[in-house]
Design a protein around this motif. Structure first.
Motif, PDB file in Angstrom:
ATOM      1  N   LEU A  22      37.585   4.599  37.355  1.00 50.18           N
ATOM      2  CA  LEU A  22      36.417   4.470  38.227  1.00 50.18           C
ATOM      3  C   LEU A  22      35.967   3.019  38.315  1.00 50.18           C
ATOM      4  CD1 LEU A  22      34.463   7.662  37.167  1.00 50.18           C
ATOM      5  CD2 LEU A  22      35.344   7.186  39.467  1.00 50.18           C
ATOM      6  N   GLN A  23      35.949   2.317  37.174  1.00 49.07           N
ATOM      7  CA  GLN A  23      35.548   0.914  37.193  1.00 49.07           C
ATOM      8  C   GLN A  23      36.558   0.074  37.970  1.00 49.07           C
ATOM      9  OE1 GLN A  23      32.396  -0.313  35.597  1.00 49.07           O
ATOM     10  NE2 GLN A  23      32.996  -1.479  37.400  1.00 49.07           N
ATOM     11  N   HIS A  24      37.829   0.373  37.783  1.00 50.45           N
ATOM     12  CA  HIS A  24      38.895  -0.353  38.489  1.00 50.45           C
ATOM     13  C   HIS A  24      38.737  -0.206  40.007  1.00 50.45           C
ATOM     14  CE1 HIS A  24      42.893  -1.835  39.531  1.00 50.45           C
ATOM     15  NE2 HIS A  24      43.090  -0.719  40.200  1.00 50.45           N
ATOM     16  N   PHE A  25      38.577   1.022  40.475  1.00 50.25           N
ATOM     17  CA  PHE A  25      38.488   1.256  41.918  1.00 50.25           C
ATOM     18  C   PHE A  25      37.136   0.833  42.499  1.00 50.25           C
ATOM     19  CE2 PHE A  25      41.834   4.523  40.913  1.00 50.25           C
ATOM     20  CZ  PHE A  25      42.871   3.842  41.540  1.00 50.25           C
ATOM     21  N   ALA A  26      36.074   0.941  41.717  1.00 49.18           N
ATOM     22  CA  ALA A  26      34.736   0.588  42.214  1.00 49.18           C
ATOM     23  C   ALA A  26      34.493  -0.916  42.196  1.00 49.18           C
ATOM     24  CB  ALA A  26      33.667   1.287  41.382  1.00 49.18           C
ATOM     25  N   GLY A  27      35.130  -1.628  41.295  1.00 50.56           N
ATOM     26  CA  GLY A  27      34.894  -3.070  41.199  1.00 50.56           C
ATOM     27  C   GLY A  27      33.430  -3.354  40.924  1.00 50.56           C
ATOM     28  N   ASN A  28      32.847  -4.257  41.713  1.00 51.47           N
ATOM     29  CA  ASN A  28      31.451  -4.636  41.488  1.00 51.47           C
ATOM     30  C   ASN A  28      30.457  -3.700  42.191  1.00 51.47           C
ATOM     31  OD1 ASN A  28      31.736  -5.392  44.146  1.00 51.47           O
ATOM     32  ND2 ASN A  28      31.420  -7.577  43.789  1.00 51.47           N
ATOM     33  N   ARG A  29      30.930  -2.591  42.733  1.00 50.16           N
ATOM     34  CA  ARG A  29      30.027  -1.628  43.380  1.00 50.16           C
ATOM     35  C   ARG A  29      29.410  -0.650  42.391  1.00 50.16           C
ATOM     36  NH1 ARG A  29      34.026   0.722  47.674  1.00 50.16           N
ATOM     37  NH2 ARG A  29      35.460   0.158  46.021  1.00 50.16           N
ATOM     38  N   ALA A  30      29.888  -0.657  41.135  1.00 44.94           N
ATOM     39  CA  ALA A  30      29.370   0.307  40.164  1.00 44.94           C
ATOM     40  C   ALA A  30      29.502  -0.218  38.744  1.00 44.94           C
ATOM     41  CB  ALA A  30      30.109   1.633  40.281  1.00 44.94           C
ATOM     42  N   GLN A  31      28.635   0.283  37.893  1.00 42.27           N
ATOM     43  CA  GLN A  31      28.761   0.128  36.449  1.00 42.27           C
ATOM     44  C   GLN A  31      29.125   1.510  35.938  1.00 42.27           C
ATOM     45  OE1 GLN A  31      24.790  -1.392  35.528  1.00 42.27           O
ATOM     46  NE2 GLN A  31      25.774  -3.218  34.704  1.00 42.27           N
ATOM     47  N   VAL A  32      30.212   1.600  35.185  1.00 39.81           N
ATOM     48  CA  VAL A  32      30.700   2.889  34.722  1.00 39.81           C
ATOM     49  C   VAL A  32      30.629   2.939  33.198  1.00 39.81           C
ATOM     50  CG1 VAL A  32      32.607   4.542  34.804  1.00 39.81           C
ATOM     51  CG2 VAL A  32      32.251   2.957  36.727  1.00 39.81           C
ATOM     52  N   TYR A  33      30.132   4.052  32.696  1.00 34.32           N
ATOM     53  CA  TYR A  33      30.013   4.291  31.267  1.00 34.32           C
ATOM     54  C   TYR A  33      30.680   5.616  30.961  1.00 34.32           C
ATOM     55  CZ  TYR A  33      26.120   1.036  31.982  1.00 34.32           C
ATOM     56  OH  TYR A  33      25.348  -0.042  32.345  1.00 34.32           O
ATOM     57  N   SER A  34      31.050   5.810  29.691  1.00 32.69           N
ATOM     58  CA  SER A  34      31.547   7.117  29.275  1.00 32.69           C
ATOM     59  C   SER A  34      30.960   7.457  27.921  1.00 32.69           C
ATOM     60  CB  SER A  34      33.077   7.149  29.230  1.00 32.69           C
ATOM     61  OG  SER A  34      33.577   6.338  28.195  1.00 32.69           O
ATOM     62  N   ALA A  35      30.888   8.763  27.664  1.00 34.62           N
ATOM     63  CA  ALA A  35      30.335   9.240  26.402  1.00 34.62           C
ATOM     64  C   ALA A  35      30.859  10.640  26.139  1.00 34.62           C
ATOM     65  CB  ALA A  35      28.808   9.243  26.459  1.00 34.62           C
ATOM     66  N   GLY A  36      30.585  11.118  24.923  1.00 36.82           N
ATOM     67  CA  GLY A  36      30.985  12.462  24.547  1.00 36.82           C
ATOM     68  C   GLY A  36      29.859  13.196  23.861  1.00 36.82           C
ATOM     69  N   VAL A  37      29.970  14.511  23.848  1.00 34.78           N
ATOM     70  CA  VAL A  37      28.972  15.307  23.137  1.00 34.78           C
ATOM     71  C   VAL A  37      29.312  15.379  21.651  1.00 34.78           C
ATOM     72  CG1 VAL A  37      28.234  16.613  25.165  1.00 34.78           C
ATOM     73  CG2 VAL A  37      30.140  17.469  23.777  1.00 34.78           C
ATOM     74  N   ASP A  38      30.546  14.999  21.282  1.00 33.96           N
ATOM     75  CA  ASP A  38      30.989  14.934  19.886  1.00 33.96           C
ATOM     76  C   ASP A  38      32.053  13.831  19.792  1.00 33.96           C
ATOM     77  OD1 ASP A  38      31.438  15.518  17.202  1.00 33.96           O
ATOM     78  OD2 ASP A  38      32.811  17.172  17.648  1.00 33.96           O
ATOM     79  N   PRO A  39      31.639  12.538  19.874  1.00 32.83           N
ATOM     80  CA  PRO A  39      32.605  11.440  19.971  1.00 32.83           C
ATOM     81  C   PRO A  39      33.555  11.358  18.783  1.00 32.83           C
ATOM     82  CG  PRO A  39      30.335  10.610  19.840  1.00 32.83           C
ATOM     83  CD  PRO A  39      30.265  12.088  19.836  1.00 32.83           C
ATOM     84  N   LYS A  40      34.821  11.066  19.111  1.00 32.27           N
ATOM     85  CA  LYS A  40      35.889  11.025  18.110  1.00 32.27           C
ATOM     86  C   LYS A  40      36.595   9.683  18.010  1.00 32.27           C
ATOM     87  CE  LYS A  40      35.679  15.481  17.259  1.00 32.27           C
ATOM     88  NZ  LYS A  40      34.952  15.948  16.108  1.00 32.27           N
ATOM     89  N   GLY A  41      36.254   8.719  18.849  1.00 29.39           N
ATOM     90  CA  GLY A  41      36.989   7.457  18.878  1.00 29.39           C
ATOM     91  C   GLY A  41      37.998   7.472  20.007  1.00 29.39           C
ATOM     92  N   VAL A  42      38.313   6.306  20.529  1.00 29.43           N
ATOM     93  CA  VAL A  42      39.242   6.204  21.657  1.00 29.43           C
ATOM     94  C   VAL A  42      40.663   6.496  21.163  1.00 29.43           C
ATOM     95  CG1 VAL A  42      40.109   4.758  23.519  1.00 29.43           C
ATOM     96  CG2 VAL A  42      37.747   4.482  22.735  1.00 29.43           C
ATOM     97  N   ASN A  43      41.322   7.430  21.816  1.00 28.62           N
ATOM     98  CA  ASN A  43      42.677   7.815  21.437  1.00 28.62           C
ATOM     99  C   ASN A  43      43.644   6.687  21.771  1.00 28.62           C
ATOM    100  OD1 ASN A  43      45.375   9.026  21.610  1.00 28.62           O
ATOM    101  ND2 ASN A  43      44.308  10.975  21.371  1.00 28.62           N
ATOM    102  N   PRO A  44      44.465   6.257  20.811  1.00 28.66           N
ATOM    103  CA  PRO A  44      45.413   5.167  21.091  1.00 28.66           C
ATOM    104  C   PRO A  44      46.421   5.489  22.193  1.00 28.66           C
ATOM    105  CG  PRO A  44      45.689   6.018  18.845  1.00 28.66           C
ATOM    106  CD  PRO A  44      44.512   6.710  19.426  1.00 28.66           C
TER     107      PRO A  44
END
Length: 136
Positions: A22-44
């Protein structure tokens, strides 16, 4: 500039992939965040398959959805059924959207990397269409 929050259960794969695209395609038109209800760390493996497509998410962090309840978002997108069911209330969310993707690495008959690539490609197509429709 629009603000988008992408939610999944662990904030380790699907929401990380969606944030990157989403950030890649939106460029400077958006700020994109992500979150989880039970975060586990970014999967390698998520980092690996995104790098294969030229997008670096190695700097992403895995965050809890509660960290964002005070922010105003134009879009809150849940990318798994569990997150939709457990999604915290976002009173400022302009639009709640649900688009479920299968959990990569938990697909019978597919090896881990193949599963991540398939889900990555599905999320890429969704993200591009979302940006074209909503951020034109």
């Amino acid at each position: 500039m629009k603000k988008i929050l992408v939610l999944c259960t662990g904030n380790s794969a699907r929401s990380q992939l969606a944030e990157g695209y989403l950030q890649h395609f939106a460029g400077n038109r958006a700020q994109v965040y992500s979150a989880g209800v039970d975060p586990k760390g970014v999967n390698p493996v998520a980092i690996q398959v995104m790098a294969e497509d030229g997008i670096d998410i190695s700097h992403h962090t895995s965050n809890h959805a509660d960290e964002y309840t005070g922010m105003a978002f134009d879009y809150v997108i849940t990318v798994c059924d569990n997150a939709r069911e457990q999604c915290p209330y976002f009173p400022s969310a302009g639009q709640m959207i649900h688009q479920s993707f299968s959990d990569p690495g938990h697909t019978e008959g597919e090896d881990l990397v193949t599963s991540f690539r398939r889900v990555r490609d599905e999320i890429k197509a969704y993200s591009q269409a979302f940006v074209e429709k909503n951020l034109a």
